[in-house]
Write a protein that holds these residues in place. Structure first.
Motif, mmCIF file in Angstrom:
data_model
loop_
_atom_site.group_PDB
_atom_site.id
_atom_site.type_symbol
_atom_site.label_atom_id
_atom_site.label_comp_id
_atom_site.label_asym_id
_atom_site.label_seq_id
_atom_site.Cartn_x
_atom_site.Cartn_y
_atom_site.Cartn_z
ATOM 1 N N LEU A 20 0.865 -1.122 0.010
ATOM 2 C CA LEU A 20 0.024 0.067 0.031
ATOM 3 C C LEU A 20 0.799 1.367 -0.018
ATOM 4 C CD1 LEU A 20 -2.454 -0.922 2.797
ATOM 5 C CD2 LEU A 20 -2.521 -1.895 0.332
ATOM 6 N N THR A 21 0.727 2.074 -1.084
ATOM 7 C CA THR A 21 1.434 3.419 -0.936
ATOM 8 C C THR A 21 0.537 4.523 -1.235
ATOM 9 O OG1 THR A 21 1.656 3.278 -3.691
ATOM 10 C CG2 THR A 21 3.274 2.154 -2.250
ATOM 11 N N GLY A 22 0.788 5.567 -1.038
ATOM 12 C CA GLY A 22 0.261 6.894 -1.318
ATOM 13 C C GLY A 22 -0.047 7.306 -2.568
ATOM 14 N N ASP A 23 -1.170 7.873 -2.841
ATOM 15 C CA ASP A 23 -1.399 8.203 -4.383
ATOM 16 C C ASP A 23 -0.276 9.217 -5.039
ATOM 17 O OD1 ASP A 23 -3.871 7.101 -4.524
ATOM 18 O OD2 ASP A 23 -4.962 8.659 -3.723
ATOM 19 N N TRP A 24 0.401 9.968 -4.302
ATOM 20 C CA TRP A 24 1.302 10.721 -4.649
ATOM 21 C C TRP A 24 2.788 10.428 -4.187
ATOM 22 C CZ3 TRP A 24 -0.480 13.181 -8.737
ATOM 23 C CH2 TRP A 24 -1.928 13.169 -8.648
ATOM 24 N N ASN A 25 2.970 9.481 -3.310
ATOM 25 C CA ASN A 25 4.065 8.772 -2.924
ATOM 26 C C ASN A 25 4.598 10.120 -1.892
ATOM 27 O OD1 ASN A 25 4.139 6.337 -3.800
ATOM 28 N ND2 ASN A 25 4.969 6.902 -5.918
ATOM 29 N N ARG A 26 4.308 10.808 -1.355
ATOM 30 C CA ARG A 26 4.867 11.796 -0.480
ATOM 31 C C ARG A 26 5.694 11.306 0.576
ATOM 32 N NH1 ARG A 26 -0.627 14.565 1.212
ATOM 33 N NH2 ARG A 26 -0.875 12.430 1.957
ATOM 34 N N ASP A 96 6.761 -5.591 16.881
ATOM 35 C CA ASP A 96 7.330 -4.437 17.246
ATOM 36 C C ASP A 96 6.145 -4.015 18.229
ATOM 37 O OD1 ASP A 96 10.016 -3.944 16.105
ATOM 38 O OD2 ASP A 96 8.709 -3.894 14.420
ATOM 39 N N ILE A 97 4.942 -4.314 17.594
ATOM 40 C CA ILE A 97 3.625 -3.720 18.404
ATOM 41 C C ILE A 97 2.432 -4.545 18.374
ATOM 42 C CG2 ILE A 97 1.833 -1.731 18.575
ATOM 43 C CD1 ILE A 97 3.916 0.088 17.404
ATOM 44 N N TYR A 98 1.919 -5.066 19.336
ATOM 45 C CA TYR A 98 0.744 -5.892 19.281
ATOM 46 C C TYR A 98 -0.447 -5.028 19.518
ATOM 47 C CZ TYR A 98 4.471 -9.447 20.483
ATOM 48 O OH TYR A 98 5.488 -10.242 20.214
ATOM 49 N N VAL A 99 -1.321 -5.481 18.658
ATOM 50 C CA VAL A 99 -2.632 -4.965 18.725
ATOM 51 C C VAL A 99 -3.619 -5.585 19.232
ATOM 52 C CG1 VAL A 99 -2.063 -3.421 16.594
ATOM 53 C CG2 VAL A 99 -3.119 -5.521 16.145
ATOM 54 N N GLN A 100 -4.687 -5.036 19.542
ATOM 55 C CA GLN A 100 -5.906 -5.437 20.200
ATOM 56 C C GLN A 100 -7.184 -5.543 19.393
ATOM 57 O OE1 GLN A 100 -5.747 -7.523 23.155
ATOM 58 N NE2 GLN A 100 -3.533 -7.178 22.938
ATOM 59 N N GLY A 101 -7.166 -4.449 18.669
ATOM 60 C CA GLY A 101 -8.249 -4.297 17.844
ATOM 61 C C GLY A 101 -8.708 -2.821 18.232
ATOM 62 N N GLY A 102 -9.369 -1.864 17.381
ATOM 63 C CA GLY A 102 -9.865 -0.369 17.473
ATOM 64 C C GLY A 102 -8.549 0.384 17.526
ATOM 65 N N GLU A 103 -7.336 0.052 17.088
ATOM 66 C CA GLU A 103 -6.062 1.024 16.843
ATOM 67 C C GLU A 103 -6.459 1.943 15.597
ATOM 68 O OE1 GLU A 103 -4.551 -2.300 19.472
ATOM 69 O OE2 GLU A 103 -5.810 -2.234 17.707
ATOM 70 N N GLN A 104 -6.092 2.917 15.633
ATOM 71 C CA GLN A 104 -5.837 3.793 14.352
ATOM 72 C C GLN A 104 -4.770 3.942 13.718
ATOM 73 O OE1 GLN A 104 -8.901 5.427 12.566
ATOM 74 N NE2 GLN A 104 -10.284 4.202 14.333
ATOM 75 N N LEU A 105 -4.307 3.460 12.766
ATOM 76 C CA LEU A 105 -2.951 3.603 12.180
ATOM 77 C C LEU A 105 -2.870 4.105 10.804
ATOM 78 C CD1 LEU A 105 -1.747 0.060 12.383
ATOM 79 C CD2 LEU A 105 -1.305 1.718 14.060
ATOM 80 N N LYS A 106 -1.912 5.145 10.486
ATOM 81 C CA LYS A 106 -1.730 5.763 9.262
ATOM 82 C C LYS A 106 -1.149 4.818 8.287
ATOM 83 C CE LYS A 106 0.009 9.586 6.606
ATOM 84 N NZ LYS A 106 0.655 10.851 6.522
ATOM 85 N N VAL A 107 -1.864 4.579 7.253
ATOM 86 C CA VAL A 107 -1.295 3.423 6.368
ATOM 87 C C VAL A 107 -1.483 3.950 4.858
ATOM 88 C CG1 VAL A 107 -1.916 1.409 4.980
ATOM 89 C CG2 VAL A 107 -2.446 1.503 7.472
ATOM 90 N N ALA A 108 -0.286 4.253 4.283
ATOM 91 C CA ALA A 108 0.030 4.955 2.981
ATOM 92 C C ALA A 108 -0.382 6.381 3.376
ATOM 93 C CB ALA A 108 -0.820 4.141 1.936
ATOM 94 N N ASP A 109 -1.640 6.766 2.769
ATOM 95 C CA ASP A 109 -1.971 7.991 2.777
ATOM 96 C C ASP A 109 -3.084 8.185 3.480
ATOM 97 O OD1 ASP A 109 -3.200 7.230 0.579
ATOM 98 O OD2 ASP A 109 -2.614 8.919 -0.641
ATOM 99 N N ARG A 110 -3.705 7.096 4.240
ATOM 100 C CA ARG A 110 -4.936 7.086 4.742
ATOM 101 C C ARG A 110 -4.832 6.646 6.292
ATOM 102 N NH1 ARG A 110 -5.636 8.989 0.451
ATOM 103 N NH2 ARG A 110 -7.202 8.495 -1.223
#
Length: 209
Positions: A20-26, A96-110
């Motif tokens: 997954l990459t950003g639309d403009w690869n910023r 590195d990071i264990y998730v449980q559900g409900g976390e918000q992550l930046k992925v690509a540009d979203r």
């Protein structure tokens, strides 16, 4: 957000691996892998992909669950790109990071949400991008065509939660994506799950005489 399936033409058994990459690869976009699979051909695919000048090819990895077809190359990816790795499973080395559900992550540009979806495995997660209506499902069984199955409570809760979202495209851990009538398909699955639960609850118990 651009979605590249690195294993679309794989010649061995493996899960889908999505870059997954950003639309403009910023510079501020975060190049992300959803799963890593077990086909080393993805390494060439990553190096050839347009991921932005001056950026690491892979900055983070999200593992949907710990099964070998989804996670076998994690150590290779860590050694080559040194990304930050997210997963629910405590059985994987290199997380590195264990998730449980409900976390918000930046992925690509979203911004995406981690949804805990036990059922296929007790460490399964999905990744949901509200802005695009995209759901990365891993092997979570979201298409249930008939009632009568057995489902744990956590999976039913997760499916109910997913059905409250607007889903336009589902990228599965195997096979082609679903990009039409996703909400209808999911609602039908939930109906079949609920029918199965009611059927089992109403089933008479045979008593020994």
């Amino acid at each position: 957000m651009k979605v590249i399936n690195l294993t679309a033409n794989s010649n061995i058994y493996t899960a889908n691996v999505y870059l997954l990459t950003g639309d403009w690869n910023r510079m501020e976009d975060i190049n992300t892998l959803v799963d890593v699979g077990r086909d080393r051909s993805i390494l060439e695919g990553i190096n050839l992909a347009p991921t932005g000048v001056g950026k690491k090819k892979v900055e983070q990895v999200i593992i949907t669950h710990n099964h070998y077809d989804h996670a076998s190359l994690l150590s290779d990816i860590k050694n080559l790109f040194n990304p930050k790795v997210y997963a629910y499973s405590s059985f994987l080395e290199g997380v590195d990071i264990y998730v449980q559900g409900g976390e918000q992550l930046k992925v690509a540009d979203r911004i995406c949400e981690i949804i805990y979806t036990p059922g296929h495995s007790n460490d399964s997660i999905c990744l949901y991008c509200e802005e695009n209506g995209i759901l990365f499902a891993g092997d979570t069984p979201l298409i249930i065509r008939s009632p009568g199955g057995s489902y744990e409570e956590g999976f039913v809760d997760a499916l109910e939660s997913i059905c409250q979202r607007d889903i336009q495209t589902i990228y599965f851990g195997h096979g082609r994506p679903l990009n039409h009538a996703c909400n209808e398909v999911l609602q039908n699955s939930l109906t079949n799950v609920h029918k199965g639960i009611v059927t089992r609850a109403e089933r008479p118990v045979n008593k020994l005489k």
